[in-house]
Design a protein around this motif. Structure first.
Motif, short mmCIF file in Angstrom:
data_model
loop_
_atom_site.label_atom_id
_atom_site.label_comp_id
_atom_site.label_asym_id
_atom_site.label_seq_id
_atom_site.Cartn_x
_atom_site.Cartn_y
_atom_site.Cartn_z
N MET A 1 0.85 -1.20 0.00
CA MET A 1 0.00 0.00 0.00
C MET A 1 0.89 1.25 0.00
SD MET A 1 -2.93 1.00 2.76
CE MET A 1 -3.72 2.60 2.73
N ARG A 2 0.53 2.22 -0.92
CA ARG A 2 1.37 3.40 -1.05
C ARG A 2 1.17 4.36 0.12
NH1 ARG A 2 0.03 4.94 -7.33
NH2 ARG A 2 1.35 3.38 -8.33
N GLU A 3 2.24 5.10 0.40
CA GLU A 3 2.13 6.16 1.39
C GLU A 3 1.32 7.30 0.78
OE1 GLU A 3 3.23 6.20 4.52
OE2 GLU A 3 3.85 4.12 4.24
N PRO A 4 0.59 8.06 1.60
CA PRO A 4 -0.22 9.17 1.09
C PRO A 4 0.57 10.15 0.24
CG PRO A 4 -0.77 8.73 3.39
CD PRO A 4 0.39 7.87 3.06
N ASN A 5 1.81 10.51 0.69
CA ASN A 5 2.62 11.47 -0.05
C ASN A 5 2.93 10.96 -1.45
OD1 ASN A 5 2.64 13.33 1.96
ND2 ASN A 5 4.66 12.77 2.75
N GLN A 6 3.17 9.66 -1.55
CA GLN A 6 3.48 9.07 -2.85
C GLN A 6 2.26 9.18 -3.76
OE1 GLN A 6 4.83 5.04 -2.65
NE2 GLN A 6 5.27 4.90 -4.83
N ASP A 7 1.07 8.93 -3.21
CA ASP A 7 -0.17 9.05 -3.98
C ASP A 7 -0.33 10.48 -4.50
OD1 ASP A 7 -1.09 6.51 -3.92
OD2 ASP A 7 -2.31 6.75 -2.12
N GLN A 8 -0.07 11.45 -3.61
CA GLN A 8 -0.25 12.84 -4.00
C GLN A 8 0.73 13.25 -5.09
OE1 GLN A 8 0.10 14.64 -0.15
NE2 GLN A 8 -1.80 13.70 0.58
N GLN A 9 1.96 12.80 -4.97
CA GLN A 9 2.95 13.11 -5.99
C GLN A 9 2.61 12.41 -7.31
OE1 GLN A 9 6.64 12.03 -4.16
NE2 GLN A 9 6.62 13.76 -2.73
N THR A 10 2.07 11.20 -7.21
CA THR A 10 1.69 10.46 -8.41
C THR A 10 0.55 11.16 -9.13
OG1 THR A 10 2.33 8.38 -7.35
CG2 THR A 10 0.89 8.22 -9.27
N VAL A 11 -0.36 11.74 -8.37
CA VAL A 11 -1.49 12.47 -8.94
C VAL A 11 -1.05 13.80 -9.53
CG1 VAL A 11 -3.62 13.69 -8.31
CG2 VAL A 11 -3.25 11.38 -7.50
N GLU A 12 -0.11 14.45 -8.89
CA GLU A 12 0.31 15.78 -9.32
C GLU A 12 0.89 15.79 -10.74
OE1 GLU A 12 3.64 19.09 -8.05
OE2 GLU A 12 2.73 17.88 -6.46
N LEU A 34 -10.63 14.11 -12.02
CA LEU A 34 -11.03 12.92 -11.26
C LEU A 34 -10.46 11.62 -11.83
CD1 LEU A 34 -14.74 13.74 -10.32
CD2 LEU A 34 -12.75 13.68 -8.80
N GLU A 35 -10.10 11.64 -13.10
CA GLU A 35 -9.53 10.42 -13.71
C GLU A 35 -8.15 10.09 -13.13
OE1 GLU A 35 -8.00 11.16 -17.91
OE2 GLU A 35 -9.02 13.07 -17.50
N PHE A 36 -7.53 11.06 -12.46
CA PHE A 36 -6.18 10.86 -11.96
C PHE A 36 -6.11 10.46 -10.48
CE2 PHE A 36 -5.56 14.32 -15.26
CZ PHE A 36 -5.18 13.42 -16.26
N GLY A 37 -7.20 10.55 -9.76
CA GLY A 37 -7.15 10.18 -8.35
C GLY A 37 -8.39 10.64 -7.60
N ASN A 38 -8.38 10.43 -6.29
CA ASN A 38 -9.54 10.84 -5.49
C ASN A 38 -9.49 12.34 -5.24
OD1 ASN A 38 -8.07 11.45 -2.97
ND2 ASN A 38 -7.74 9.24 -2.87
N ARG A 39 -10.63 12.89 -4.81
CA ARG A 39 -10.77 14.33 -4.67
C ARG A 39 -9.76 14.93 -3.70
NH1 ARG A 39 -14.56 18.54 -5.37
NH2 ARG A 39 -13.36 20.39 -4.79
N LYS A 40 -9.50 14.25 -2.60
CA LYS A 40 -8.56 14.78 -1.61
C LYS A 40 -7.16 14.91 -2.21
CE LYS A 40 -6.80 14.14 3.08
NZ LYS A 40 -6.82 13.29 4.30
N ALA A 41 -6.72 13.87 -2.90
CA ALA A 41 -5.38 13.91 -3.52
C ALA A 41 -5.30 15.00 -4.59
CB ALA A 41 -5.06 12.55 -4.13
#
Length: 207
Positions: A1-12, A34-41
């Motif tokens: 499972m990815r760390e939150p920061n990794q998810d955010q960078q992946t979405v950015e 929205l195709e790139f991730g969840n709303r929070k990210a």
């Protein structure tokens, strides 16, 4: 499972690529990605891009990729670009109205402090700099010609009033608008109030 920061960078990264693909002057809202991730990210990624100076936050939930002027610096987007971004978020249609419609057609030199757009969605407004953009819910009939020249003419003529649609203004419109577009307005003649119909026919004629 990815760390939150990794998810955010992946979405950015894909969000930034999408923004650059839209080009300078583009206006957008978080739900465009929205195709790139969840709303929070997505919200976190947009916040990071604002902090980096890549994009600009115009109002709550509204951003742009500003155009740069060599002297004036960052330019403000048009009211219509902002309205279209809001309408896209709500999956609704818009139609310029009032003084903004008249100004768009060159029938008025006054740039209104409030740009009004009719919509089949909810009424809402957003203030960006000195200007307020208002989406005003209206009837299906008023939206029947939305996005077409006929719809813009109906709203502009309604704002100015019959007595102010002079031969000079009709001549001005004929010079400004291509004949193909002027001829197409006759298809929507039934959507125009009775007093506007002769003006539509006159506009549709060759110079």
């Amino acid at each position: 499972m990815r760390e939150p920061n990794q998810d955010q960078q992946t979405v950015e990264k894909p969000i930034l690529a999408s923004i650059r693909g839209r080009g300078r002057g583009a206006v957008f809202v978080p739900t465009d990605f929205l195709e790139f991730g969840n709303r929070k990210a997505i919200d976190v990624a947009l916040h990071r891009l604002v902090k980096k100076g890549v994009i600009r936050r115009l109002a709550r939930g509204v951003y742009d990729f500003p155009k740069e002027h060599p002297v004036l610096g960052e330019l403000m987007p048009t009211a219509e670009a902002i309205a279209k971004a809001l309408a896209g978020r709500d999956h609704t249609s818009i139609q310029p109205a009032g003084a903004y419609a008249a100004n768009t057609l060159g029938l008025s030199e006054q740039v209104p402090a409030k740009a009004i757009f009719l919509t089949d969605g909810p009424t809402r407004s957003v203030t960006v700099g000195p200007q307020t953009i208002q989406l005003r819910h209206t009837t299906p009939r008023n939206m029947a010609a939305a996005g077409r020249l006929s719809g813009l003419l109906i709203q502009a003529f309604r704002e100015l009033g019959k007595e102010h649609i002079t031969p000079e203004r009709i001549s001005q419109l004929k010079k400004k608008l291509p004949i193909e577009k002027r001829k197409a307005i006759v298809k929507d003649i039934k959507l125009a109030p009775a007093w506007m119909r002769p003006l539509f026919y006159e506009l549709a004629e060759d110079a």
